[in-house]
Design an enzyme around this catalytic site. Structure first.
Site, PDB file in Angstrom:
ATOM      1  N   GLU A 108     -41.036 -10.365 -33.540  1.00 41.82           N
ATOM      2  CA  GLU A 108     -41.436  -9.923 -31.836  1.00 41.82           C
ATOM      3  C   GLU A 108     -40.287  -9.269 -31.117  1.00 41.82           C
ATOM      4  O   GLU A 108     -39.029  -9.906 -31.279  1.00 41.82           O
ATOM      5  CB  GLU A 108     -41.878 -11.281 -31.472  1.00 41.82           C
ATOM      6  CG  GLU A 108     -42.917 -11.974 -32.507  1.00 41.82           C
ATOM      7  CD  GLU A 108     -43.046 -13.007 -32.103  1.00 41.82           C
ATOM      8  OE1 GLU A 108     -42.883 -14.335 -31.444  1.00 41.82           O
ATOM      9  OE2 GLU A 108     -44.211 -14.020 -32.928  1.00 41.82           O
ATOM     10  N   LYS A 110     -37.934  -9.831 -27.993  1.00 44.40           N
ATOM     11  CA  LYS A 110     -38.004 -10.436 -27.244  1.00 44.40           C
ATOM     12  C   LYS A 110     -37.651 -10.099 -25.585  1.00 44.40           C
ATOM     13  O   LYS A 110     -37.283  -9.177 -25.454  1.00 44.40           O
ATOM     14  CB  LYS A 110     -35.807 -11.566 -27.698  1.00 44.40           C
ATOM     15  CG  LYS A 110     -35.356 -12.481 -26.890  1.00 44.40           C
ATOM     16  CD  LYS A 110     -34.835 -12.860 -27.784  1.00 44.40           C
ATOM     17  CE  LYS A 110     -33.789 -13.205 -27.235  1.00 44.40           C
ATOM     18  NZ  LYS A 110     -33.297 -14.200 -25.859  1.00 44.40           N
ATOM     19  N   ASP A 112     -37.094 -10.433 -22.015  1.00 44.94           N
ATOM     20  CA  ASP A 112     -36.056 -10.457 -21.212  1.00 44.94           C
ATOM     21  C   ASP A 112     -36.606 -11.592 -19.953  1.00 44.94           C
ATOM     22  O   ASP A 112     -36.871 -11.167 -18.679  1.00 44.94           O
ATOM     23  CB  ASP A 112     -35.388  -9.632 -20.615  1.00 44.94           C
ATOM     24  CG  ASP A 112     -33.929 -10.397 -20.072  1.00 44.94           C
ATOM     25  OD1 ASP A 112     -33.592 -11.530 -20.783  1.00 44.94           O
ATOM     26  OD2 ASP A 112     -32.706  -9.535 -19.904  1.00 44.94           O
ATOM     27  N   TYR A 217     -45.920 -16.997 -26.798  1.00 43.12           N
ATOM     28  CA  TYR A 217     -45.700 -16.230 -28.289  1.00 43.12           C
ATOM     29  C   TYR A 217     -45.201 -17.651 -28.576  1.00 43.12           C
ATOM     30  O   TYR A 217     -45.011 -17.720 -30.486  1.00 43.12           O
ATOM     31  CB  TYR A 217     -44.492 -15.881 -28.335  1.00 43.12           C
ATOM     32  CG  TYR A 217     -43.255 -16.372 -27.358  1.00 43.12           C
ATOM     33  CD1 TYR A 217     -42.801 -17.413 -27.258  1.00 43.12           C
ATOM     34  CD2 TYR A 217     -42.657 -15.276 -26.060  1.00 43.12           C
ATOM     35  CE1 TYR A 217     -41.554 -17.761 -26.814  1.00 43.12           C
ATOM     36  CE2 TYR A 217     -41.804 -16.240 -25.413  1.00 43.12           C
ATOM     37  CZ  TYR A 217     -40.764 -17.099 -25.652  1.00 43.12           C
ATOM     38  OH  TYR A 217     -40.152 -17.935 -25.326  1.00 43.12           O
ATOM     39  N   LYS A 305     -29.485  -9.860 -31.050  1.00 44.37           N
ATOM     40  CA  LYS A 305     -29.457  -9.028 -29.424  1.00 44.37           C
ATOM     41  C   LYS A 305     -28.795  -7.955 -29.613  1.00 44.37           C
ATOM     42  O   LYS A 305     -28.253  -7.491 -30.497  1.00 44.37           O
ATOM     43  CB  LYS A 305     -28.307  -9.976 -28.974  1.00 44.37           C
ATOM     44  CG  LYS A 305     -29.242 -11.676 -28.931  1.00 44.37           C
ATOM     45  CD  LYS A 305     -30.017 -11.934 -28.104  1.00 44.37           C
ATOM     46  CE  LYS A 305     -29.146 -11.751 -26.451  1.00 44.37           C
ATOM     47  NZ  LYS A 305     -28.141 -12.906 -25.783  1.00 44.37           N
ATOM     48  N   CYS A 399       7.688  -6.758  -8.789  1.00 39.37           N
ATOM     49  CA  CYS A 399       6.571  -8.202  -7.991  1.00 39.37           C
ATOM     50  C   CYS A 399       6.217  -7.343  -6.750  1.00 39.37           C
ATOM     51  O   CYS A 399       6.057  -7.289  -6.058  1.00 39.37           O
ATOM     52  CB  CYS A 399       6.503  -9.345  -8.208  1.00 39.37           C
ATOM     53  SG  CYS A 399       5.674 -10.717  -7.531  1.00 39.37           S
ATOM     54  N   CYS A 402       6.486 -10.763  -5.374  1.00 44.78           N
ATOM     55  CA  CYS A 402       7.382 -10.800  -4.086  1.00 44.78           C
ATOM     56  C   CYS A 402       8.715 -10.060  -4.145  1.00 44.78           C
ATOM     57  O   CYS A 402       9.383 -10.348  -3.648  1.00 44.78           O
ATOM     58  CB  CYS A 402       8.279 -12.110  -4.758  1.00 44.78           C
ATOM     59  SG  CYS A 402       8.831 -12.489  -6.324  1.00 44.78           S
ATOM     60  N   CYS A 417       7.274 -12.046 -13.458  1.00 44.01           N
ATOM     61  CA  CYS A 417       7.845 -12.078 -12.231  1.00 44.01           C
ATOM     62  C   CYS A 417       8.843 -13.178 -12.771  1.00 44.01           C
ATOM     63  O   CYS A 417       7.867 -14.252 -12.655  1.00 44.01           O
ATOM     64  CB  CYS A 417       6.777 -11.978 -11.388  1.00 44.01           C
ATOM     65  SG  CYS A 417       7.996 -12.439  -9.788  1.00 44.01           S
ATOM     66  N   CYS A 422       8.671 -17.154  -6.245  1.00 37.81           N
ATOM     67  CA  CYS A 422       7.047 -16.119  -5.821  1.00 37.81           C
ATOM     68  C   CYS A 422       5.722 -16.726  -5.907  1.00 37.81           C
ATOM     69  O   CYS A 422       5.698 -17.276  -6.289  1.00 37.81           O
ATOM     70  CB  CYS A 422       7.074 -15.221  -7.310  1.00 37.81           C
ATOM     71  SG  CYS A 422       5.769 -14.394  -6.726  1.00 37.81           S
TER      72      CYS A 422
HETATM   73  S1  IVH Z   1     -39.563 -17.860 -29.901  1.00 42.65           S
HETATM   74  C1  IVH Z   1     -38.432 -22.324 -31.496  1.00 42.65           C
HETATM   75  N1  IVH Z   1     -40.169 -15.968 -29.003  1.00 42.65           N
HETATM   76  O1  IVH Z   1     -35.518 -16.409 -25.764  1.00 42.65           O
HETATM   77  C2  IVH Z   1     -39.290 -20.888 -30.820  1.00 42.65           C
HETATM   78  N2  IVH Z   1     -38.544 -16.569 -27.541  1.00 42.65           N
HETATM   79  O2  IVH Z   1     -32.948 -16.974 -26.989  1.00 42.65           O
HETATM   80  C3  IVH Z   1     -38.060 -20.863 -29.260  1.00 42.65           C
HETATM   81  N3  IVH Z   1     -37.876 -15.431 -25.672  1.00 42.65           N
HETATM   82  O3  IVH Z   1     -35.773 -19.904 -25.562  1.00 42.65           O
HETATM   83  C4  IVH Z   1     -39.069 -19.325 -28.617  1.00 42.65           C
HETATM   84  N4  IVH Z   1     -39.001 -13.288 -26.590  1.00 42.65           N
HETATM   85  O4  IVH Z   1     -36.893 -17.959 -23.591  1.00 42.65           O
HETATM   86  C5  IVH Z   1     -38.868 -16.926 -28.310  1.00 42.65           C
HETATM   87  N5  IVH Z   1     -41.236 -13.699 -28.855  1.00 42.65           N
HETATM   88  C6  IVH Z   1     -40.353 -14.861 -28.531  1.00 42.65           C
HETATM   89  C7  IVH Z   1     -39.749 -14.830 -27.507  1.00 42.65           C
HETATM   90  C8  IVH Z   1     -38.680 -15.160 -26.469  1.00 42.65           C
HETATM   91  C9  IVH Z   1     -38.731 -13.916 -25.633  1.00 42.65           C
HETATM   92  C10 IVH Z   1     -36.839 -16.464 -25.032  1.00 42.65           C
HETATM   93  C11 IVH Z   1     -37.160 -17.581 -24.811  1.00 42.65           C
HETATM   94  C12 IVH Z   1     -35.757 -18.499 -25.622  1.00 42.65           C
HETATM   95  C13 IVH Z   1     -35.348 -17.300 -26.308  1.00 42.65           C
HETATM   96  C14 IVH Z   1     -33.667 -17.586 -26.611  1.00 42.65           C
END
Ligand code: IVH
Length: 661
Positions: A108, A110, A112, A217, A305, A399, A402, A417, A422
């Site tokens: 999935e 992630k 932000d 999610y 990440k 320095c 001083c 230094c 100082c």
């Molecule tokens: S699953 C137990 N799915 O990322 C399952 N989290 O760094 C918990 N986040 O706290 C989370 N997209 O706020 C999940 N597709 C996704 C996500 C997601 C963003 C965030 C979420 C979590 C944080 C962890």
């Protein structure tokens, strides 16, 4: 009759919202929509007794709170562990296979933003809460009701909790910031901060104006609905009218997963919202159960990440700072740029060699990144962009404060230094003394210390404890009042009671960090004992080598330092270790332990502390020198390595028994 019409209007608007926001497939025109909504508002105005708490009119906001109520999550809202590269993804996969699982994953995006828990009762949205510390969050129901991608009413009258991410699109973020700048307000650093700031508005009208969105999610209680895979849970939630991200994909193996990651790494800039990685979740729910959880994370999921983004900016200048030990550090002054959400203006350049090896010149265009996602780093100059006007770097010889000549210590790259008088060294030592991990004098910030120093109220450590003599003068200073001075005096008084390790750390003995200070405090129990310890004795303590031992002896051999200690003592500063004593135990003394898996009775920190109290040491990697590996449930690869090397393996029960032997 009116009731029926009212219900009908709600139904029409809810459906229009769902088609437009969740499915992205509008079914009525904006004019029609506005007409229905207007009608609904009018009806509620004329018949307030009809107004439902899940009416679409709630989306406009309006309620203003004094503060957010606390909400306890029935099932904790956990965060995710992180992986940063292919080999860490492969290890994650290997840990799962080791449990005899043949894994399929759901990959999935992630998102932000910030996570949210939504509670529906009989299909109606009744509560929305932030994650908070994972156990207790804040009730943000009013604000979440303004988010059009969150249905106020599900398609079935079901009781359910779902979780997802609230976020702000890039477009809304940009126009919000334009507006803020026009209004003379500080712009938000990134869409995540903007979303978080908006959801924490007590006035839900403001939250409504921020046009937040939401993806769902996670279903915390899938077994209640007879669901056995994560993919099914997603489909089930979509069927209820919840908004599920269309990019989610079932992948059958690591190579499909890597393909997914590559695709989205390349295309992330084309998305209308920001993502900071890819979430990888084991699809089978029974397998998820088998993998279980650590205290913070599920072991059945992880977050890949994206690598730190590099950004170009100009190196405007290189300036030099003096640390409390006199160490001189060159620092890059940069034209401000935003990297991964925060504005970067400065970056350490460590020392002369570092700058010269990179051939950094003032005026260069340089690439910047946030190393390990936090500390800004100048990666390299972009030599193609040089015009010839760049100024080569020159290390200073005196320095900057001083003006005494700088020198290197034997065999080291750093300049120092050496002037004991100082000013900067004194100010930095005082700042360190008061800092949180040292004496923790709350409210005694860097600027205040510098000002008090310049006003001659503060020179030595003991002066902190004499500041009350100047109370009258301090109250007169700009930015202070009776109340703030009283608070400061209380904080100073309280710091007198700190345990010995804080004091040892606060003294700023070169090479004695927080951890060493703790070891010394536990071993010697009073500062006098430490002062009287001889060199031989010090180097015999595990983790204390020749450099630290010499540093300690040198420090206490200087009259100036001993005078500081004496005056602290006279002023009643605690010089004793407050905490558990080391009870040397042959099973542990001078031995090294590695812990793997989940323990029942202890957290990691607790068991490590116990080991230290028994005179042993905890380490994170297994080697021939490891004395024993303590194994909990679901141990990791450290367990295999220990078996390979023939290192004794202890269970938690073994550990408890050996403590008492
Ligand atoms: S699953 C137990 N799915 O990322 C399952 N989290 O760094 C918990 N986040 O706290 C989370 N997209 O706020 C999940 N597709 C996704 C996500 C997601 C963003 C965030 C979420 C979590 C944080 C962890």
């Amino acid at each position: 009759m009116i009731e029926k019409h009212y219900e009908e209007l709600i139904k029409i608007i809810n459906e229009a919202d769902y088609n437009y926001h969740t499915l992205d497939r509008p079914t009525i025109t904006d004019q029609e929509y506005d007409k229905y909504l207007r009608e609904l508002f009018d009806l509620e105005y004329a018949h307030p007794e009809l107004a439902r708490s899940d009416s679409p009119t709630q989306r406009a906001g309006g309620q203003v709170l004094d503060q957010f109520k606390k909400v306890t999550h029935k099932i904790p809202m956990l965060s995710l562990s992180n992986v940063f590269n292919e080999s860490e993804i492969i290890s994650f996969d290997a840990r799962i296979k080791k449990e005899g699982i043949d894994p399929k994953y759901v990959a999935e995006l992630k998102i932000d933003g910030l996570s949210v828990s939504l509670q529906y009762e009989k299909g109606k949205l009744v509560k929305a809460a932030t994650r908070g510390d994972g156990v207790i969050g804040e009730d943000i129901t009013n604000n979440v009701k303004t988010i059009k991608t969150v249905p106020l009413q599900l398609k079935r009258d079901i009781d359910i909790e779902v979780r997802g991410e609230i976020y702000m699109s890039k477009e809304v973020f940009n126009s919000l910031n334009e507006l803020r700048v026009q209004e003379g307000l500080e712009p938000f650093q990134n869409p995540r901060n903007a979303a978080a700031g908006s959801i924490r508005q007590l006035d839900s009208k403001i939250a409504a104006s921020r046009k937040l969105e939401c993806w769902i999610y996670h279903l915390p209680n899938p077994e209640d609905y007879g669901i056995t895979t994560h993919m099914e849970a997603l489909q089930f939630m979509a069927g209820l009218g919840l908004r599920i991200n269309p990019n989610n994909r079932l992948v059958n193996n690591i190579s499909e997963l890597l393909e997914f990651i590559e695709h989205h790494t390349e295309n992330r800039d084309n998305l209308p919202y920001e993502i900071d990685g890819i979430v990888i979740k084991l699809n089978s729910l029974p397998d998820q159960k088998k993998m279980g959880y650590t205290a913070k994370y599920p072991k059945w999921a992880t977050a890949y990440k994206f690598p730190a983004k590099q950004v170009l900016t100009r190196l405007v200048d290189i300036i030099f700072t003096v640390g409390r030990t006199g160490q001189i550090t060159p620092n890059a002054v940069l034209e401000p740029v935003i990297v991964q959400g925060s504005t970067i203006r400065r970056a350490t350049l460590h020392n002369e060699d570092y700058v010269k090896n990179k051939d950094l010149r003032i005026g260069d265009i340089v690439s910047i990144r946030k190393a390990a996602d936090v500390i800004p780093e100048v990666v390299e100059p972009i030599k193609e962009r040089r015009t010839g006007d760049e100024k080569p770097f020159e290390m200073i010889k005196f320095c900057p404060i001083c003006h005494s000549p700088l020198m290197k210590k034997d065999g080291q790259v750093d300049y120092y230094c050496f002037n004991p008088n100082c000013d900067r060294k004194h100010i930095e030592s005082l700042i360190h003394f008061a800092s949180r991990k040292a004496m923790n004098i709350d409210g005694m910030g860097d600027r205040i210390i510098e000002d008090f120093y310049n006003l001659n109220y503060l020179h030595r450590f003991a002066d902190f404890y004499k500041l009350s003599d100047y109370k009258k003068e301090l109250v007169e200073l700009e930015g202070f009042g009776d109340k703030s001075i009283d608070n400061l005096m209380d904080a100073i008084e309280n710091s007198k009671k700190q345990s010995l390790e804080k004091l040892i750390f606060a003294l700023g003995i070169p090479n004695v960090g927080e951890k060493t200070a703790k070891i010394l405090a536990m071993k010697y129990e009073t500062l006098d004992n430490l002062i009287n310890a001889d060199y031989e004795e010090l180097i015999n303590i595990p983790d204390i080598g020749e450099i630290i031992a010499k540093s300690i002896k040198d420090y206490f051999s200087l009259r100036f330092n001993m005078e500081q200690v004496e005056s602290l003592k006279e002023l009643g500063i605690n010089m004793k270790y407050i905490g558990e004593r080391v009870q040397e135990n042959d099973n542990f003394y001078n031995k090294t332990f590695v812990i793997t898996g989940t323990l029942e009775k202890y957290t990691r920190d607790e068991i490590e502390e116990r080991i230290e109290l028994l005179g042993g040491k905890a380490s994170s990697s297994v080697s021939k020198k490891t004395s024993a590996v303590i194994v909990g449930s679901n141990p990791g690869s450290k367990y295999d390595k220990a078996r390979e090397l023939g290192i004794p393996i202890w269970s938690e029960e073994d550990f408890d028994r050996l403590i008492n032997e």
